[in-house]
Design an enzyme around this catalytic site. Structure first.
Site, PDB file in Angstrom:
ATOM      1  N   LYS A  14       0.829  -1.222   0.000  1.00  0.00           N
ATOM      2  CA  LYS A  14       0.000   0.000   0.000  1.00  0.00           C
ATOM      3  C   LYS A  14       0.859   1.265   0.000  1.00  0.00           C
ATOM      4  CE  LYS A  14      -2.218  -1.152   3.765  1.00  0.00           C
ATOM      5  NZ  LYS A  14      -1.855  -2.510   4.200  1.00  0.00           N
ATOM      6  N   ARG A  89      -9.997   0.136   8.380  1.00  0.00           N
ATOM      7  CA  ARG A  89      -9.484  -1.184   8.747  1.00  0.00           C
ATOM      8  C   ARG A  89     -10.520  -1.994   9.511  1.00  0.00           C
ATOM      9  NH1 ARG A  89      -3.698  -0.162   8.494  1.00  0.00           N
ATOM     10  NH2 ARG A  89      -2.517  -2.022   9.012  1.00  0.00           N
ATOM     11  N   ARG A 128      11.584  -6.151   5.207  1.00  0.00           N
ATOM     12  CA  ARG A 128      11.464  -4.735   5.554  1.00  0.00           C
ATOM     13  C   ARG A 128      11.982  -4.484   6.976  1.00  0.00           C
ATOM     14  NH1 ARG A 128       5.614  -1.940   5.370  1.00  0.00           N
ATOM     15  NH2 ARG A 128       5.416  -2.762   7.477  1.00  0.00           N
ATOM     16  N   ARG A 134      10.928  -0.451  12.363  1.00  0.00           N
ATOM     17  CA  ARG A 134       9.578  -0.517  12.929  1.00  0.00           C
ATOM     18  C   ARG A 134       9.498  -1.625  13.957  1.00  0.00           C
ATOM     19  NH1 ARG A 134       4.783   0.190   8.546  1.00  0.00           N
ATOM     20  NH2 ARG A 134       3.829  -1.217  10.081  1.00  0.00           N
ATOM     21  N   ARG A 145      -0.435  -9.379  13.361  1.00  0.00           N
ATOM     22  CA  ARG A 145      -1.043  -8.403  12.444  1.00  0.00           C
ATOM     23  C   ARG A 145      -1.849  -9.112  11.355  1.00  0.00           C
ATOM     24  NH1 ARG A 145       4.327  -5.612  10.991  1.00  0.00           N
ATOM     25  NH2 ARG A 145       3.203  -4.451   9.389  1.00  0.00           N
TER      26      ARG A 145
HETATM   27  P1  ADP Z   1       0.774  -2.312   7.840  1.00  0.00           P
HETATM   28  O1  ADP Z   1      -0.335  -2.148   6.861  1.00  0.00           O
HETATM   29  O2  ADP Z   1       2.068  -2.701   7.211  1.00  0.00           O
HETATM   30  O3  ADP Z   1       0.426  -3.175   9.019  1.00  0.00           O
HETATM   31  P2  ADP Z   1       0.390   0.428   8.847  1.00  0.00           P
HETATM   32  O4  ADP Z   1       1.496   1.396   8.874  1.00  0.00           O
HETATM   33  O5  ADP Z   1      -0.771   0.704   7.947  1.00  0.00           O
HETATM   34  O6  ADP Z   1       1.105  -0.917   8.482  1.00  0.00           O
HETATM   35  O7  ADP Z   1      -0.182   0.229  10.321  1.00  0.00           O
HETATM   36  C1  ADP Z   1       0.644  -0.101  11.412  1.00  0.00           C
HETATM   37  C2  ADP Z   1      -0.215  -0.337  12.659  1.00  0.00           C
HETATM   38  O8  ADP Z   1      -0.910   0.885  13.007  1.00  0.00           O
HETATM   39  C3  ADP Z   1      -1.322  -1.382  12.516  1.00  0.00           C
HETATM   40  O9  ADP Z   1      -0.868  -2.701  12.772  1.00  0.00           O
HETATM   41  C4  ADP Z   1      -2.344  -0.900  13.582  1.00  0.00           C
HETATM   42  O10 ADP Z   1      -1.940  -1.284  14.882  1.00  0.00           O
HETATM   43  C5  ADP Z   1      -2.219   0.608  13.510  1.00  0.00           C
HETATM   44  N1  ADP Z   1      -3.213   1.188  12.565  1.00  0.00           N
HETATM   45  C6  ADP Z   1      -2.944   1.787  11.371  1.00  0.00           C
HETATM   46  N2  ADP Z   1      -4.086   2.178  10.767  1.00  0.00           N
HETATM   47  C7  ADP Z   1      -5.097   1.810  11.592  1.00  0.00           C
HETATM   48  C8  ADP Z   1      -6.518   1.918  11.519  1.00  0.00           C
HETATM   49  N3  ADP Z   1      -7.133   2.470  10.466  1.00  0.00           N
HETATM   50  N4  ADP Z   1      -7.248   1.417  12.562  1.00  0.00           N
HETATM   51  C9  ADP Z   1      -6.657   0.869  13.613  1.00  0.00           C
HETATM   52  N5  ADP Z   1      -5.333   0.731  13.748  1.00  0.00           N
HETATM   53  C10 ADP Z   1      -4.557   1.185  12.746  1.00  0.00           C
END
Ligand code: ADP
Length: 188
Positions: A14, A89, A128, A134, A145
């Site tokens: 993404k 999400r 990554r 991270r 996750r």
């Molecule tokens: P990835 O898609 O690689 O898991 P992101 O950077 O999108 O990484 O998100 C990292 C973390 O941030 C997620 O695992 C979650 O804990 C939190 N997060 C991000 N966006 C949301 C969301 N829309 N709702 C709830 N938690 C979120």
């Protein structure tokens, strides 16, 4: 204004494809993950709360995310389009987004759903993790996750399918090939 939801499991690309969309179409970009990481870095109240969830591979509670998104959305009143990356999400977030956009006279244009199988996701995220710094890019958290994605996030696909907005995109191949597939959907 176009509102794109860029969707897919962790590691599906993404962030990478958002950069391509920004470069080609000049859209605004809202990544809830990036906003949360900035909040954590600045040690804000929200950042402190979010950290516990993120490091356990769980979602940050909907109410916090929806408030955060509402504030961010107001920065993009003049954009040609907006990419939502990592949001919504949960189905509750999708419903909240629909309301927020309706208040601005809009709606999601399309959900671009990147499809990548689980073994490939794990391999990409571990790779990554070698350089990202991270705290959630380690095998234990990656597996959590993915579980969180399957139980809480994947149902969002059905929400947009019912709205007639779902576009499935094969998320494997070269970055350019995948972006070509995305561009075709954006220009439809
Ligand atoms: P990835 O898609 O690689 O898991 P992101 O950077 O999108 O990484 O998100 C990292 C973390 O941030 C997620 O695992 C979650 O804990 C939190 N997060 C991000 N966006 C949301 C969301 N829309 N709702 C709830 N938690 C979120």
């Amino acid at each position: 204004m176009k509102y794109l939801v860029l969707f897919g499991p962790p590691g599906s690309g993404k962030g990478t494809q958002s950069e391509n969309i920004i470069a080609k179409y000049g859209y605004g970009h809202i990544s809830t993950g990036d906003v949360l990481r900035a909040e954590m870095k600045n040690e804000t109240e929200l950042g402190k709360i979010a950290k516990d969830y993120i490091e356990k591979g769980q979602l940050v509670p909907d109410s916090l995310i929806i408030d955060m998104l509402a504030k961010t959305l107001d920065n993009f009143t003049d954009a040609k389009g907006i990419i939502f990356d990592g949001f919504p999400r949960t189905t509750a977030q999708a419903v909240a987004l629909k309301k927020m956009l309706a208040a601005r006279g809009g709606d999601v244009t399309v959900m671009l759903n990147l499809i990548v199988e689980e073994q490939e996701l794990i391999a990409r995220l571990l790779k990554r993790g070698e350089t990202s710094g991270r705290s959630d890019d380690n095998l234990e958290t990656i597996q959590k996750r993915l579980d969180t994605y399957n139980s809480q996030t994947a149902p969002v696909i059905d929400f947009y399918k019912a709205e007639g907005k779902l576009a499935n995109i094969k998320g494997v191949g070269t970055i350019d090939d995948i972006f070509e597939r995305i561009s075709i959907e954006i220009e439809k």
